[in-house]
Write a protein that holds these residues in place. Structure first.
Motif, short mmCIF file in Angstrom:
data_model
loop_
_atom_site.label_atom_id
_atom_site.label_comp_id
_atom_site.label_asym_id
_atom_site.label_seq_id
_atom_site.Cartn_x
_atom_site.Cartn_y
_atom_site.Cartn_z
N THR A 63 -2.56 8.02 5.10
CA THR A 63 -1.44 8.86 4.69
C THR A 63 -1.93 10.19 4.15
OG1 THR A 63 -1.43 7.65 2.59
CG2 THR A 63 0.18 6.98 4.23
N VAL A 64 -3.17 10.23 3.66
CA VAL A 64 -3.82 11.48 3.25
C VAL A 64 -5.18 11.55 3.95
CG1 VAL A 64 -4.78 12.83 1.35
CG2 VAL A 64 -2.68 11.53 1.00
N ASP A 65 -5.32 12.50 4.84
CA ASP A 65 -6.57 12.68 5.60
C ASP A 65 -7.26 13.94 5.07
OD1 ASP A 65 -8.64 12.95 7.36
OD2 ASP A 65 -7.38 13.14 9.16
N ALA A 66 -8.34 13.77 4.34
CA ALA A 66 -9.07 14.90 3.77
C ALA A 66 -9.98 15.58 4.78
CB ALA A 66 -9.88 14.44 2.56
N LYS A 67 -10.22 14.95 5.89
CA LYS A 67 -11.07 15.50 6.94
C LYS A 67 -12.44 15.87 6.37
CE LYS A 67 -7.04 16.98 9.55
NZ LYS A 67 -6.28 18.10 10.16
N VAL A 85 0.84 -1.19 0.00
CA VAL A 85 0.00 0.00 0.00
C VAL A 85 0.88 1.25 0.00
CG1 VAL A 85 -1.66 1.34 1.34
CG2 VAL A 85 -1.95 -1.13 1.09
N ALA A 86 0.70 2.10 -1.02
CA ALA A 86 1.47 3.34 -1.08
C ALA A 86 0.73 4.46 -0.38
CB ALA A 86 1.72 3.71 -2.54
N THR A 87 -0.56 4.55 -0.59
CA THR A 87 -1.34 5.67 -0.07
C THR A 87 -2.68 5.16 0.46
OG1 THR A 87 -0.35 7.11 -1.76
CG2 THR A 87 -2.29 7.95 -0.62
N ILE A 88 -3.05 5.64 1.60
CA ILE A 88 -4.39 5.40 2.13
C ILE A 88 -5.06 6.77 2.26
CG2 ILE A 88 -5.76 4.46 4.02
CD1 ILE A 88 -3.37 2.68 4.70
N ILE A 89 -6.14 6.96 1.51
CA ILE A 89 -6.83 8.25 1.46
C ILE A 89 -8.15 8.09 2.19
CG2 ILE A 89 -7.77 10.02 -0.06
CD1 ILE A 89 -5.98 8.64 -2.30
N THR A 90 -8.39 8.95 3.16
CA THR A 90 -9.64 8.86 3.91
C THR A 90 -10.28 10.24 4.01
OG1 THR A 90 -10.65 7.89 5.89
CG2 THR A 90 -8.69 9.24 6.23
N ARG A 119 -8.86 -1.42 -2.95
CA ARG A 119 -10.16 -1.61 -2.31
C ARG A 119 -10.61 -0.29 -1.72
NH1 ARG A 119 -6.51 -3.17 1.72
NH2 ARG A 119 -7.12 -2.68 3.88
N ILE A 120 -11.91 -0.20 -1.49
CA ILE A 120 -12.51 0.97 -0.85
C ILE A 120 -13.40 0.47 0.27
CG2 ILE A 120 -14.00 2.99 -1.17
CD1 ILE A 120 -13.18 2.98 -4.12
N GLU A 121 -13.19 1.00 1.46
CA GLU A 121 -13.96 0.55 2.62
C GLU A 121 -14.79 1.70 3.17
OE1 GLU A 121 -11.21 -1.06 5.42
OE2 GLU A 121 -10.79 -2.86 4.21
N PRO A 122 -16.02 1.43 3.58
CA PRO A 122 -16.82 2.48 4.23
C PRO A 122 -16.16 2.91 5.53
CG PRO A 122 -18.17 0.57 3.62
CD PRO A 122 -16.74 0.15 3.48
N GLY A 123 -16.33 4.18 5.84
CA GLY A 123 -15.84 4.68 7.12
C GLY A 123 -14.65 5.60 6.99
N ARG A 134 -23.24 8.70 -9.19
CA ARG A 134 -24.42 7.92 -8.84
C ARG A 134 -24.65 7.84 -7.33
NH1 ARG A 134 -21.46 5.47 -12.53
NH2 ARG A 134 -20.58 3.98 -11.07
N GLN A 135 -23.67 8.24 -6.56
CA GLN A 135 -23.78 8.18 -5.11
C GLN A 135 -24.74 9.28 -4.64
OE1 GLN A 135 -19.91 7.72 -3.28
NE2 GLN A 135 -20.57 8.84 -1.48
N SER A 136 -25.66 8.93 -3.77
CA SER A 136 -26.72 9.87 -3.40
C SER A 136 -26.19 11.06 -2.62
CB SER A 136 -27.80 9.15 -2.59
OG SER A 136 -27.25 8.62 -1.38
N GLN A 137 -25.14 10.87 -1.83
CA GLN A 137 -24.55 11.97 -1.09
C GLN A 137 -23.14 11.58 -0.67
OE1 GLN A 137 -27.00 12.65 2.35
NE2 GLN A 137 -26.64 10.62 3.22
N PRO A 138 -22.29 12.56 -0.41
CA PRO A 138 -20.94 12.23 0.08
C PRO A 138 -21.02 11.46 1.39
CG PRO A 138 -21.08 14.53 -0.59
CD PRO A 138 -22.48 14.01 -0.58
N ALA A 139 -20.07 10.56 1.57
CA ALA A 139 -20.08 9.71 2.76
C ALA A 139 -18.64 9.37 3.14
CB ALA A 139 -20.88 8.43 2.50
N PRO A 140 -18.42 8.94 4.38
CA PRO A 140 -17.06 8.55 4.79
C PRO A 140 -16.60 7.28 4.07
CG PRO A 140 -18.46 9.00 6.70
CD PRO A 140 -19.37 8.91 5.52
#
Length: 491
Positions: free
Chosen positions: A52-56, A7-12, A41-45, A21-27
């Motif tokens: 490594t990148v926290d968009a807050k 894993v090089a980057t984990i973006i949250t 992969r993409i995980e909810p939450g 198509r997503q009804s609203q932004p979500a974590p």
């Protein structure tokens, strides 16, 4: 599933939009493979402790694909160049740009010219870059080989292009080119203006008044050309998807809607300037506003917005078409050899607007007044442009297996467009000192941060320090395979 070592980057982030198509932004938390730069992969939450990148609280969305940019390299790098163009793109959340086949020298109308451009761009791209080829009289034999070499499709002019090395094509030449493109479902893009049998009546306005230029290029020029485009699209349907670049004349929307209802493979773009500017507000001698086709009146602008919001217009691009300020005959360049009699002459000045990398806040600010949503932004700037360029298998949405191209921005944050915040080579643009909403904070290309506004110099406000220390962009050369991209070209 990737192990931690891959894993090089984990973006949250708390407000992530994976697609329109997503009804609203979500974590969500996005995991990226360090070898490929692709999403594993993409995980909810929201998982700041692992990121490594926290968009807050910023919005996280697919990287913007600007499918209409004139980089002008090689040959006219005094107008623009790949380093400055891709810096400007990165600073505006644009992770991919598709270059136009003119105003570079040589024009991208043969496989050899395409390879010259590719070599010129090597090791100098801060974002990923692809290119359109060009259709000019007599080059039809080069079209299929150019598709094989990575051209995303082809652009032609139905009127004078402004540069002698890229002449327009007539109906017979179009038919020859489209017969070749039919072999590979190749997309053809049209600069849709045509000279009229009865030329426009001379304007009563002085050439330093914008109205004189507007009178010289009436909407009828676009309407006449689009009638031809639709007829040719029908003749070669479904094998040659046709696309109208930079639609300006809203009066053409009814015939476009009818063609789409008929099921023709026709798509349409418009530009940030047609949606944010109007003819009534353009000052005398302000040649930075000149482009072809022209910016029209406010009522026309509102009709274009209707076309954007109802889906008749498929997406929005910059059509970044810069030049040196002296070619604009701009009053600010009086010391650069401009004769005073030509200063501010709209009829003689070069036509083109510089805007790569500043489109997101421009579109968002105007769109908010008309009900534009974040989902619309993703659709108009990322998804549809990626499909049009034949790269939807890699870009345009955030999914496992696709490139980890990400734009992180704050829609609520005020921003002023200043010379320090635009990074294209020549800073003459209609948008200087424009107040907007929407600050781009990070741009990520294949998992690597290429722009980080957090590194901006707090004393000067400058952002030269915000870019990755080396170019991380790649040349897009996926071959155009027979039938494989048909569904991507037809949105």
């Amino acid at each position: 599933m990737s192990t931690a070592s891959n894993v090089a980057t984990i973006i949250t982030g708390k407000r992530v939009l994976l697609s329109s198509r997503q009804s609203q932004p979500a974590p969500f938390t996005i995991y990226v493979d360090k070898e490929t730069g692709k999403i594993t992969r993409i995980e909810p939450g929201y998982a700041p402790e692992a990121a490594t990148v926290d968009a807050k609280d910023d919005v996280v969305m697919p990287g913007i694909v600007d499918a209409h940019v004139h980089i002008n390299q090689p040959g006219r790098t005094q107008w623009e160049g790949v380093v400055t163009a891709t810096h400007a793109a990165a600073a505006g959340g644009v992770s991919t740009i598709i270059d136009m086949p003119l105003n570079c020298l040589p024009s991208t109308v043969t496989p050899e010219a395409l390879h010259i451009k590719e070599d010129s761009f090597r090791d100098a791209m801060w974002v990923d870059v692809g290119t359109w080829g060009g259709v000019v009289p007599g080059n039809q034999a080069h079209l299929v080989p150019m598709l094989d070499a990575g051209a995303r499709g082809f652009k032609c002019f139905l009127c004078d292009s402004g540069v002698a090395e890229f002449p327009p094509v007539n109906e017979d030449e179009l038919r020859k080119a489209m017969t070749e493109l039919k072999k590979r479902n190749g997309t053809l893009l049209f600069h849709a203006e045509m000279e009229l049998e009865a030329p426009p009546v001379s304007s009563a306005s002085a050439p330093t008044e914008y109205q004189a230029f507007l009178d010289s290029r009436p909407a009828k020029m676009e309407e006449t050309a689009i009638e031809l485009v639709i007829r040719m699209c029908r003749e070669f349907a479904p094998h040659v998807p046709c696309h109208i670049v930079h639609l300006s004349a809203a009066s053409a929307l009814p015939m476009i809607r009818a063609a789409k209802r008929e099921g023709l493979p026709l798509t349409v773009e418009t530009c940030f300037h047609y949606l944010t500017l109007n003819a009534e507000s353009i000052p005398d001698k302000a040649t930075e506003f000149k482009c072809c086709p022209p910016i029209r009146d406010g009522q026309n602008r509102e009709m274009l917005w209707e076309g954007v919001l109802d889906g008749t217009i498929d997406f929005v691009v910059s059509d970044h078409s810069p030049c040196t300020p002296d070619l604009k005959l701009h009053p600010c360049c009086g010391g650069h050899g401009i004769q005073s009699k030509d200063e501010g002459d709209f009829l003689k000045a070069w036509g083109g607007i510089a805007s790569v990398g500043i489109g997101l806040p421009l579109l968002w600010t105007e769109g908010l007044k008309r009900g534009l949503t974040l989902q619309d932004i993703v659709r108009l700037l990322s998804e549809k442009t990626a499909k049009h360029s034949g790269i939807a298998h890699r870009k345009g949405s955030l999914e496992a297996g696709k490139d980890a191209d990400v734009t992180i921005w704050s829609p609520e944050q005020p921003v002023i467009i200043t010379k320090e915040k635009v990074h294209f080579r020549n800073k003459l643009t209609p948008y200087l000192e424009c107040n907007c909403l929407g600050q781009v904070n990070k741009t990520i290309v294949r998992g690597q941060v290429v722009f980080n506004a957090d590194l901006r110099d707090s004393k000067t406000g400058g952002s030269d320090e915000c870019f990755s220390s080396r170019p991380l962009g790649q040349w897009i050369k996926d071959p155009f395979k027979n039938g494989a991209q048909e569904s991507q070209s037809r949105l």
